[in-house]
Design a protein around this motif. Structure first.
Motif, PDB file in Angstrom:
ATOM      1  N   TYR A  15     -26.864 -10.832   9.219  1.00  0.00           N
ATOM      2  CA  TYR A  15     -27.416 -11.994   8.391  1.00  0.00           C
ATOM      3  C   TYR A  15     -26.286 -13.142   8.294  1.00  0.00           C
ATOM      4  CZ  TYR A  15     -32.056 -11.253   6.620  1.00  0.00           C
ATOM      5  OH  TYR A  15     -33.507 -11.134   6.575  1.00  0.00           O
ATOM      6  N   LEU A  16     -25.047 -12.531   8.019  1.00  0.00           N
ATOM      7  CA  LEU A  16     -24.015 -13.330   8.176  1.00  0.00           C
ATOM      8  C   LEU A  16     -23.752 -14.337   9.302  1.00  0.00           C
ATOM      9  CD1 LEU A  16     -21.023 -11.028   6.519  1.00  0.00           C
ATOM     10  CD2 LEU A  16     -22.379 -13.028   5.267  1.00  0.00           C
ATOM     11  N   LYS A  17     -23.805 -13.656  10.507  1.00  0.00           N
ATOM     12  CA  LYS A  17     -23.868 -14.224  11.587  1.00  0.00           C
ATOM     13  C   LYS A  17     -24.897 -15.405  11.920  1.00  0.00           C
ATOM     14  CE  LYS A  17     -24.569 -12.194  15.474  1.00  0.00           C
ATOM     15  NZ  LYS A  17     -24.645 -11.106  16.828  1.00  0.00           N
ATOM     16  N   ALA A  18     -25.817 -15.162  11.329  1.00  0.00           N
ATOM     17  CA  ALA A  18     -27.118 -16.158  11.446  1.00  0.00           C
ATOM     18  C   ALA A  18     -26.804 -17.100  10.285  1.00  0.00           C
ATOM     19  CB  ALA A  18     -28.264 -15.482  11.018  1.00  0.00           C
ATOM     20  N   ILE A  19     -26.310 -17.060   9.325  1.00  0.00           N
ATOM     21  CA  ILE A  19     -25.860 -18.059   8.570  1.00  0.00           C
ATOM     22  C   ILE A  19     -25.054 -18.810   8.950  1.00  0.00           C
ATOM     23  CG2 ILE A  19     -25.119 -18.828   6.146  1.00  0.00           C
ATOM     24  CD1 ILE A  19     -26.297 -16.036   5.268  1.00  0.00           C
ATOM     25  N   TYR A  20     -23.986 -18.424   9.683  1.00  0.00           N
ATOM     26  CA  TYR A  20     -22.755 -19.067  10.406  1.00  0.00           C
ATOM     27  C   TYR A  20     -23.128 -20.122  11.202  1.00  0.00           C
ATOM     28  CZ  TYR A  20     -18.597 -20.247  12.779  1.00  0.00           C
ATOM     29  OH  TYR A  20     -17.390 -20.864  13.397  1.00  0.00           O
ATOM     30  N   THR A  31     -34.296 -20.547   3.012  1.00  0.00           N
ATOM     31  CA  THR A  31     -34.808 -19.378   3.272  1.00  0.00           C
ATOM     32  C   THR A  31     -35.601 -19.179   4.158  1.00  0.00           C
ATOM     33  OG1 THR A  31     -34.784 -18.612   0.782  1.00  0.00           O
ATOM     34  CG2 THR A  31     -36.191 -17.459   1.921  1.00  0.00           C
ATOM     35  N   SER A  32     -36.579 -20.335   4.642  1.00  0.00           N
ATOM     36  CA  SER A  32     -37.419 -20.580   5.777  1.00  0.00           C
ATOM     37  C   SER A  32     -36.728 -20.351   7.009  1.00  0.00           C
ATOM     38  CB  SER A  32     -38.257 -21.627   5.646  1.00  0.00           C
ATOM     39  OG  SER A  32     -37.557 -22.974   5.526  1.00  0.00           O
ATOM     40  N   ALA A  33     -35.678 -21.240   7.173  1.00  0.00           N
ATOM     41  CA  ALA A  33     -34.768 -21.203   8.270  1.00  0.00           C
ATOM     42  C   ALA A  33     -34.059 -20.147   8.626  1.00  0.00           C
ATOM     43  CB  ALA A  33     -33.607 -22.311   8.044  1.00  0.00           C
ATOM     44  N   LEU A  34     -33.457 -19.457   7.796  1.00  0.00           N
ATOM     45  CA  LEU A  34     -32.920 -18.012   7.895  1.00  0.00           C
ATOM     46  C   LEU A  34     -33.985 -16.917   8.169  1.00  0.00           C
ATOM     47  CD1 LEU A  34     -30.122 -16.511   7.694  1.00  0.00           C
ATOM     48  CD2 LEU A  34     -30.602 -16.106   5.424  1.00  0.00           C
ATOM     49  N   ALA A  35     -35.152 -16.935   7.691  1.00  0.00           N
ATOM     50  CA  ALA A  35     -35.967 -16.132   8.060  1.00  0.00           C
ATOM     51  C   ALA A  35     -36.619 -16.193   9.466  1.00  0.00           C
ATOM     52  CB  ALA A  35     -37.394 -16.214   7.245  1.00  0.00           C
ATOM     53  N   MET A  36     -36.769 -17.408   9.781  1.00  0.00           N
ATOM     54  CA  MET A  36     -37.064 -17.712  11.207  1.00  0.00           C
ATOM     55  C   MET A  36     -36.273 -17.153  12.068  1.00  0.00           C
ATOM     56  SD  MET A  36     -38.126 -21.639  12.948  1.00  0.00           S
ATOM     57  CE  MET A  36     -39.605 -21.808  11.546  1.00  0.00           C
ATOM     58  N   ARG A  37     -34.781 -17.824  11.954  1.00  0.00           N
ATOM     59  CA  ARG A  37     -33.551 -17.365  12.793  1.00  0.00           C
ATOM     60  C   ARG A  37     -33.790 -15.613  12.989  1.00  0.00           C
ATOM     61  NH1 ARG A  37     -30.037 -19.864  15.256  1.00  0.00           N
ATOM     62  NH2 ARG A  37     -28.019 -18.938  16.241  1.00  0.00           N
ATOM     63  N   ARG A  39     -36.224 -13.526  12.446  1.00  0.00           N
ATOM     64  CA  ARG A  39     -37.454 -13.101  12.621  1.00  0.00           C
ATOM     65  C   ARG A  39     -37.952 -12.251  11.834  1.00  0.00           C
ATOM     66  NH1 ARG A  39     -36.853 -12.476  19.478  1.00  0.00           N
ATOM     67  NH2 ARG A  39     -36.165 -14.632  19.620  1.00  0.00           N
ATOM     68  N   VAL A  40     -37.915 -12.411  10.318  1.00  0.00           N
ATOM     69  CA  VAL A  40     -38.510 -11.754   9.216  1.00  0.00           C
ATOM     70  C   VAL A  40     -39.330 -12.580   8.351  1.00  0.00           C
ATOM     71  CG1 VAL A  40     -36.281 -10.240   9.397  1.00  0.00           C
ATOM     72  CG2 VAL A  40     -36.568 -12.192   7.765  1.00  0.00           C
ATOM     73  N   ARG A  41     -39.697 -12.004   7.441  1.00  0.00           N
ATOM     74  CA  ARG A  41     -40.896 -12.891   6.496  1.00  0.00           C
ATOM     75  C   ARG A  41     -39.850 -13.521   5.525  1.00  0.00           C
ATOM     76  NH1 ARG A  41     -46.118 -12.401   6.685  1.00  0.00           N
ATOM     77  NH2 ARG A  41     -47.126 -10.518   8.005  1.00  0.00           N
ATOM     78  N   ALA A  42     -40.315 -14.427   4.801  1.00  0.00           N
ATOM     79  CA  ALA A  42     -39.366 -15.235   3.917  1.00  0.00           C
ATOM     80  C   ALA A  42     -39.034 -14.245   2.726  1.00  0.00           C
ATOM     81  CB  ALA A  42     -40.078 -16.464   3.454  1.00  0.00           C
ATOM     82  N   PRO A  43     -39.820 -13.323   2.199  1.00  0.00           N
ATOM     83  CA  PRO A  43     -39.352 -12.547   1.122  1.00  0.00           C
ATOM     84  C   PRO A  43     -38.164 -11.765   1.429  1.00  0.00           C
ATOM     85  CG  PRO A  43     -41.554 -12.892   1.327  1.00  0.00           C
ATOM     86  CD  PRO A  43     -41.323 -13.219   2.297  1.00  0.00           C
ATOM     87  N   SER A  44     -38.350 -11.134   2.739  1.00  0.00           N
ATOM     88  CA  SER A  44     -37.313 -10.400   3.062  1.00  0.00           C
ATOM     89  C   SER A  44     -35.758 -10.964   3.278  1.00  0.00           C
ATOM     90  CB  SER A  44     -37.368  -9.829   4.662  1.00  0.00           C
ATOM     91  OG  SER A  44     -38.435  -9.002   4.559  1.00  0.00           O
ATOM     92  N   ALA A  45     -35.808 -12.369   3.544  1.00  0.00           N
ATOM     93  CA  ALA A  45     -34.917 -13.255   3.774  1.00  0.00           C
ATOM     94  C   ALA A  45     -34.272 -13.551   2.417  1.00  0.00           C
ATOM     95  CB  ALA A  45     -35.184 -14.486   4.565  1.00  0.00           C
ATOM     96  N   THR A  46     -34.976 -13.772   1.459  1.00  0.00           N
ATOM     97  CA  THR A  46     -34.694 -14.068  -0.075  1.00  0.00           C
ATOM     98  C   THR A  46     -34.088 -13.059  -0.860  1.00  0.00           C
ATOM     99  OG1 THR A  46     -36.756 -15.604  -0.503  1.00  0.00           O
ATOM    100  CG2 THR A  46     -35.376 -14.699  -2.345  1.00  0.00           C
ATOM    101  N   ALA A  47     -34.681 -11.909  -0.269  1.00  0.00           N
ATOM    102  CA  ALA A  47     -33.948 -10.434  -1.005  1.00  0.00           C
ATOM    103  C   ALA A  47     -32.546 -10.161  -0.497  1.00  0.00           C
ATOM    104  CB  ALA A  47     -34.767  -9.250  -0.639  1.00  0.00           C
ATOM    105  N   MET A  48     -32.366 -10.508   0.922  1.00  0.00           N
ATOM    106  CA  MET A  48     -30.909 -10.301   1.478  1.00  0.00           C
ATOM    107  C   MET A  48     -30.017 -11.436   0.771  1.00  0.00           C
ATOM    108  SD  MET A  48     -28.865  -8.666   3.403  1.00  0.00           S
ATOM    109  CE  MET A  48     -29.666  -7.497   4.350  1.00  0.00           C
ATOM    110  N   THR A  49     -30.609 -12.606   0.962  1.00  0.00           N
ATOM    111  CA  THR A  49     -29.383 -13.705   0.238  1.00  0.00           C
ATOM    112  C   THR A  49     -29.169 -13.188  -1.145  1.00  0.00           C
ATOM    113  OG1 THR A  49     -31.318 -15.189  -0.678  1.00  0.00           O
ATOM    114  CG2 THR A  49     -30.484 -15.382   1.670  1.00  0.00           C
ATOM    115  N   LYS A  50     -30.016 -12.601  -1.684  1.00  0.00           N
ATOM    116  CA  LYS A  50     -29.679 -12.001  -3.334  1.00  0.00           C
ATOM    117  C   LYS A  50     -28.464 -11.117  -3.128  1.00  0.00           C
ATOM    118  CE  LYS A  50     -33.806 -13.335  -5.651  1.00  0.00           C
ATOM    119  NZ  LYS A  50     -35.166 -12.606  -6.424  1.00  0.00           N
ATOM    120  N   ARG A  51     -28.835 -10.088  -2.118  1.00  0.00           N
ATOM    121  CA  ARG A  51     -27.782  -9.171  -1.822  1.00  0.00           C
ATOM    122  C   ARG A  51     -26.438  -9.637  -1.517  1.00  0.00           C
ATOM    123  NH1 ARG A  51     -25.113  -4.954  -3.391  1.00  0.00           N
ATOM    124  NH2 ARG A  51     -24.661  -3.305  -1.696  1.00  0.00           N
ATOM    125  N   LEU A  52     -26.323 -10.484  -0.673  1.00  0.00           N
ATOM    126  CA  LEU A  52     -25.093 -11.223  -0.021  1.00  0.00           C
ATOM    127  C   LEU A  52     -24.544 -11.859  -0.952  1.00  0.00           C
ATOM    128  CD1 LEU A  52     -26.613 -12.677   3.417  1.00  0.00           C
ATOM    129  CD2 LEU A  52     -25.302 -10.661   3.085  1.00  0.00           C
TER     130      LEU A  52
END
Length: 223
Positions: A15-20, A31-37, A39-52
């Protein structure tokens, strides 16, 4: 207390590499751009950004997406350094083709120790770019800024050397190899069609018309 990159999970590093990558392209890291990159669903990306954010690796900005903190950026660059050094080693020492190295490096980058990273770096003569032409972060995790132009920005008749091509899509890289449009190859702009039409280039393998979009994604050193 800062989080050490070695303590981060594979998913966090990815995820860090994708955000960079998104930040480097100038895109807003939603969230949508990160989820697309990823290749996960938006809720998964949202949960990970909270963790990050809990780890101090990103800042979450309502309605504006996320941004890497200094610690998060360092973590992204460490993984990127591993990845690009491995690509260079696979190509230069093991004979992997330019379309094969990305996927292999993705599998190996998380297991590379700092000691082995240093030895690979020295063995290769401290390379500055990977086989696709992307800059390799140095030992201090500094990235050399590029000043090359794109094929679409050349003038008809201008000779140049291809310096960077898009990575991550094996079929595209095989196509570019067939055209002779890989880093280090000579290229000359022949013509640019008006109204967003194709760009015609001449390489050692002949004359080829490519899309304007693709030409904008290929960098070259003029002269």
């Amino acid at each position: 207390m800062e989080t050490e990159t070695a303590d981060l999970t594979v998913a966090v590093q990815d995820y860090l590499k994708a955000i960079y990558a998104l930040e480097s392209s100038g895109a807003r890291v939603t969230t949508s751009a990160l989820a697309m990159r990823m290749r996960v669903r938006a809720p998964s990306a949202t949960a990970m950004t909270k963790r990050l954010a809990e780890l101090g690796l990103v800042e979450r900005r309502p309605y504006k997406g996320v941004a890497l903190t200094p610690t998060g950026r360092r973590g992204a660059l460490e993984v990127l350094r591993h990845h690009r050094l491995l690509e260079r080693y696979l190509a230069d020492r093991l004979g992997f083709s330019i379309d094969e190295v990305h996927a292999e490096a993705d599998r190996l980058e998380h297991a590379l120790s700092e000691e082995l990273e240093a030895k690979i770096d020295a063995e290769l003569g401290f390379p500055t770019h990977d086989p696709h032409g992307d800059p390799i972060p140095d030992r201090e995790l500094q990235v050399r800024p590029g000043d090359d132009t794109t094929l679409a920005d050349l003038e008809p008749g201008d000779p140049a050397l291809v310096s960077r091509v898009p990575d991550g899509d094996p079929e595209l890289l095989r196509y570019l190899t067939e055209l002779g449009l890989i880093p280090g190859s000579s290229v000359e702009l022949v013509a640019i069609a008006p109204f967003g039409g194709p760009v015609t280039v001449r390489t050692e393998l002949g004359e080829h018309a490519i899309s304007r979009e693709l030409a904008l994604g290929i960098e070259a050193q003029a002269g």
